[in-house]
Each structure stands twice: as structure tokens, then as C-alpha cells.
Design an enzyme around this catalytic site. Structure first.
Site, PDB file in Angstrom:
ATOM      1  N   ARG A  46       0.861  -1.182   0.000  1.00 40.26           N
ATOM      2  CA  ARG A  46       0.000   0.000   0.000  1.00 40.26           C
ATOM      3  C   ARG A  46       0.894   1.228   0.000  1.00 40.26           C
ATOM      4  NH1 ARG A  46       2.435   1.775   3.682  1.00 40.26           N
ATOM      5  NH2 ARG A  46       0.904   3.438   3.799  1.00 40.26           N
ATOM      6  N   GLY A  47       0.269   2.399  -0.112  1.00 36.42           N
ATOM      7  CA  GLY A  47       1.054   3.622  -0.302  1.00 36.42           C
ATOM      8  C   GLY A  47       1.113   3.906  -1.799  1.00 36.42           C
ATOM      9  N   ALA A  48       0.822   5.152  -2.175  1.00 38.20           N
ATOM     10  CA  ALA A  48       0.620   5.471  -3.587  1.00 38.20           C
ATOM     11  C   ALA A  48       1.798   5.081  -4.496  1.00 38.20           C
ATOM     12  CB  ALA A  48       0.287   6.957  -3.716  1.00 38.20           C
ATOM     13  N   ARG A  82      -7.361   0.044  -6.870  1.00 34.47           N
ATOM     14  CA  ARG A  82      -7.519   1.123  -5.881  1.00 34.47           C
ATOM     15  C   ARG A  82      -7.645   2.440  -6.642  1.00 34.47           C
ATOM     16  NH1 ARG A  82      -4.120   1.208  -0.494  1.00 34.47           N
ATOM     17  NH2 ARG A  82      -6.063   2.154   0.214  1.00 34.47           N
ATOM     18  N   GLN A 188      -2.143   1.922   9.824  1.00 31.93           N
ATOM     19  CA  GLN A 188      -0.839   2.005   9.140  1.00 31.93           C
ATOM     20  C   GLN A 188       0.164   2.778   9.985  1.00 31.93           C
ATOM     21  OE1 GLN A 188      -3.819   2.647   7.764  1.00 31.93           O
ATOM     22  NE2 GLN A 188      -3.892   2.060   5.616  1.00 31.93           N
ATOM     23  N   ASP A 229      -2.028  10.784  -1.980  1.00 30.17           N
ATOM     24  CA  ASP A 229      -2.416   9.793  -2.987  1.00 30.17           C
ATOM     25  C   ASP A 229      -2.708  10.448  -4.327  1.00 30.17           C
ATOM     26  OD1 ASP A 229      -2.938   8.346  -0.329  1.00 30.17           O
ATOM     27  OD2 ASP A 229      -3.008   6.798  -1.883  1.00 30.17           O
TER      28      ASP A 229
HETATM   29  O1  MRU Z   1      -4.482   3.116   2.337  1.00 34.04           O
HETATM   30  P1  MRU Z   1      -3.009   3.336   2.217  1.00 34.04           P
HETATM   31  O2  MRU Z   1      -2.226   2.717   3.316  1.00 34.04           O
HETATM   32  O3  MRU Z   1      -2.489   2.963   0.853  1.00 34.04           O
HETATM   33  O4  MRU Z   1      -2.854   4.920   2.354  1.00 34.04           O
HETATM   34  C1  MRU Z   1      -1.570   5.472   2.183  1.00 34.04           C
HETATM   35  C2  MRU Z   1      -1.533   6.933   2.349  1.00 34.04           C
HETATM   36  O5  MRU Z   1      -2.535   7.582   2.568  1.00 34.04           O
HETATM   37  C3  MRU Z   1      -0.202   7.587   2.146  1.00 34.04           C
HETATM   38  O6  MRU Z   1      -0.099   8.754   2.915  1.00 34.04           O
HETATM   39  C4  MRU Z   1      -0.041   7.973   0.670  1.00 34.04           C
HETATM   40  O7  MRU Z   1      -0.317   6.895  -0.163  1.00 34.04           O
HETATM   41  C5  MRU Z   1       1.325   8.477   0.393  1.00 34.04           C
HETATM   42  S1  MRU Z   1       2.538   7.210   0.515  1.00 34.04           S
HETATM   43  C6  MRU Z   1       4.033   7.899   0.194  1.00 34.04           C
END
Ligand code: MRU
Length: 332
Positions: A46-48, A82, A188, A229
């Protein structure tokens, strides 16, 4: 040691299963685009930026055994995994442009796509490093900062976005300290951010999301750092739900609010935050914890995974290209 959650070799894509952290370090193998899409949807990764890189490797593996038509279908499925993080669509589109430019299937297509996926991964690692260097200029010698969710190494192909300035400060001999919000309901912040910062030797203090405004109001942090994101053309920011509340509290307390993200997170095709698609998660993530219900059976749920912080509440954006002002003028 800063973790590396995505590894790729000739056989497979290997992902550190982030659902199991911090209790267990388990790796999952993906052998094609469908595996990668499942891993993204299920939050194995996860994470963009990290989900963009994962999708790229998934397509590289798929390209070794399919033709362009099948690859187009796989690309659509990956993007649908996603919807909010634009890095996913950005990486998939870049891979498909590469695929469409290769007039061959099999080994040649697979090799070209592998090179492209490796480049996407490498460029993200470089962007994280640059964000760290630019972000460092906004930090004091002993910075105490607040962050939300996980925008660290586990969320990217490198040392993170919001956490990159912290790691850079550490490497430069400064004494950073991080306050991490837990990021309900998937946690997270408490599961991932505390794990990776602790491994890297950065002191971290965990708080419940609802305590953050009080901490900020008391002047306990010098700045707030979040990832994103998607950043719309007007500067509105989609990030983990709870980010908007932090931005409001930061504005009230006159504390800088920084958004750190690579250029692949900036979306010129989405005019503003209202046009950003918000992902809603399965209510099961909110309804129960460790199989024990934490809500009455008849409860209805509202489960946005992300919220939108208007540009007016952002002090500055930090990307690999530098620092640009947000709608709030105050700087640290
Ligand atoms: O649902 P997630 O864990 O994918 O959400 C992640 C976030 O909101 C992060 O802040 C975002 O993706 C930036 S990651 C460098």
C-alpha cells in the site's frame, strides 16, 4: 535499517506482506498482473508510489507470457484495484505506452517491460532522496514532527515521502523525533510507521488520531508532514482519512503543514479535490478487530479511506523538483 518492501528478480515480484506487520515479516510472491492486482486491493502492499511500482512489475511479468490485448485487460484490472492513488494509473499507463511501442510479444516484450518497471522503481527511489534533501531545509536541528498513516519506505520504492526528510535529518546527524497517528481503522501509523522508524533508530511516539489536535495546539510539534495519494491541479490533496483534521488543527495553531510527494502524485487532469475518486473500504475493516466485533451488529458504516485537504490549508508541497507554496503562506 530502512526497510525495502518490494523486491523483483527473474522469477517473481516479492512483496513484504504489510497486513502482517509488525508481528510477522512474511513475503508474498506475485507471478503476474492478477497477483499484483490482488496484493494491491488486499493491502499486502500500500502507499501510492508503492502500488504504482507493484503494478509495473506485475505487467512486466505478465508481458513475458501474453500479447498486447491481454495486457490491456490486465492494465484495466490493475487500475481498478484502488481508485484514489493516481500513481497507480500513472505507472500502468507508462508501462502500456512502452508495451504499445514494442511490435513483438514474448521475450522481447517482457524484457522491455522489465526495463521500464525497473526504471519506475529506480526513479521513485531517487525522487524520495530528493524530497528528503529539500524537506531537510524546512526542519530544525532537533525536529519534532507529526505524521499520519505511513508515507515512509514501506509506501514507496525508496526512503519514503513524508518520512524522507526525517531519515535525511538522521543521516545528517540531527535529532529528529516523530509523533505518529495510528491511522484507524487499518492502523498504518501504529503498525507500519512505528515499525519502520524504530528499525531505523528514529524515536517515535504513537498517539490515537483523536489526540493529534490537542498535541498540535499545545505546540508540541514544529511541523506536520503527510504524503498524498493524489494532488489535483488546484493543489487540493487526497490522503489517508484524518489528514484534513490535521490540516485544520495545524492552521488553527499556526503550525506548518507540509505535503511531500513525487511528481507522479500530481495529477494535472483532475481539476480539484471534488473530482478525485475516493475509495471506500469494506466495512469489515471497521466492524471487527481480531475477529472480535467492536460495533453493534446493526451498525451502518461510513468508510472512506481518504479525505481531501483543500489547498488553502497546505503550507507547502515538497517534491523531487523542490518546494512550492501552498495556500497558507507561513513557513517554518
Ligand atoms: O491506504 P493506504 O495505506 O495505501 O494509504 C496510504 C496513504 O494515505 C499515504 O499517505 C499515501 O499513499 C502516500 S505514501 C508515500
Amino acid at each position: 535499517m530502512i526497510p525495502t518492501p518490494i523486491r523483483f528478480d527473474d522469477q517473481a515480484l516479492h512483496l513484504l506482506d504489510q497486513r502482517r506487520l509488525p508481528a510477522q515479516e512474511v513475503w508474498i510472491d506475485c507471478h503476474g498482473a492478477a497477483d499484483a492486482a490482488e496484493a494491491i486491493a488486499d493491502l499486502v502492499v500500500r502507499g501510492a508510489p508503492a502500488i504504482g511500482i507493484t503494478a509495473a512489475y506485475g505487467l512486466a511479468l505478465e508481458g513475458r507470457r501474453t500479447d498486447l490485448d491481454q495486457l490491456e485487460t490486465a492494465a484495466r484490472d490493475l487500475i481498478a484495484a484502488r481508485p484514489t492513488a493516481v500513481n497507480l494509473g500513472w505507472a500502468v499507463e507508462r508501462m502500456m505506452q512502452c508495451a504499445r511501442s514494442i511490435a513483438a510479444d514474448g521475450d522481447e516484450l517482457g524484457a522491455a517491460l522489465t526495463r521500464e518497471a525497473l526504471a519506475i522503481h529506480r526513479e521513485d527511489a531517487e525522487a524520495c532522496r530528493a524530497i528528503g534533501r529539500y524537506g531537510l531545509t524546512l526542519l530544525s536541528d532537533s525536529p519534532r514532527v507529526l505524521t499520519h498513516c505511513n508515507a515512509g519506505a514501506l509506501a514507496t520504492g525508496g526512503i519514503g515521502t513524508a518520512l524522507a526528510p526525517i531519515y535525511t535529518a538522521m543521516e545528517e546527524g540531527r535529532n529528529p523525533e516523530v509523533f505518529a497517528c495510528e491511522a484507524r481503522p487499518v492502523m498504518q501509523g501504529s503498525r507500519l510507521t512505528t515499525w519502520e522508524l524504530t528499525r531505523a533508530g528514529v524515536p517515535v511516539t504513537l498517539l490515537v488520531d483523536s489526540a493529534a489536535a490537542f498535541l498540535i495546539r499545545r505546540g508540541e510539534v514544529e511541523s506536520i508532514w503527510v504524503g498524498a495519494d493524489r494532488i489535483a491541479a488546484n493543489g487540493d490533496v487526497a490522503n489517508k482519512v484524518g489528514t484534513l483534521s490535521l490540516a485544520c488543527a495545524a492552521a488553527l495553531a499556526d503550525v506548518p503543514f507540509y505535503v511531500a510527494a513525487p511528481r507522479s502524485t500530481f495529477d494535472p487532469d483532475t481539476p480539484n479535490g471534488a473530482a478525485i475518486p475516493i475509495e471506500y473500504r469494506d466495512p469489515s475493516e471497521l466492524a471487527a478487530r481480531f475477529a472480535e466485533p467492536v460495533s453493534a451488529r446493526e451498525t451502518r458504516f461510513w468508510t472512506p479511506a481518504f479525505d481531501i485537504t483543500p489547498v488553502a490549508l497546505v503550507t507547502a508541497y515538497v517534491s523531487e523538483e523542490g518546494i512550492s507554496s501552498g495556500g497558507r503562506s507561513k513557513r517554518a
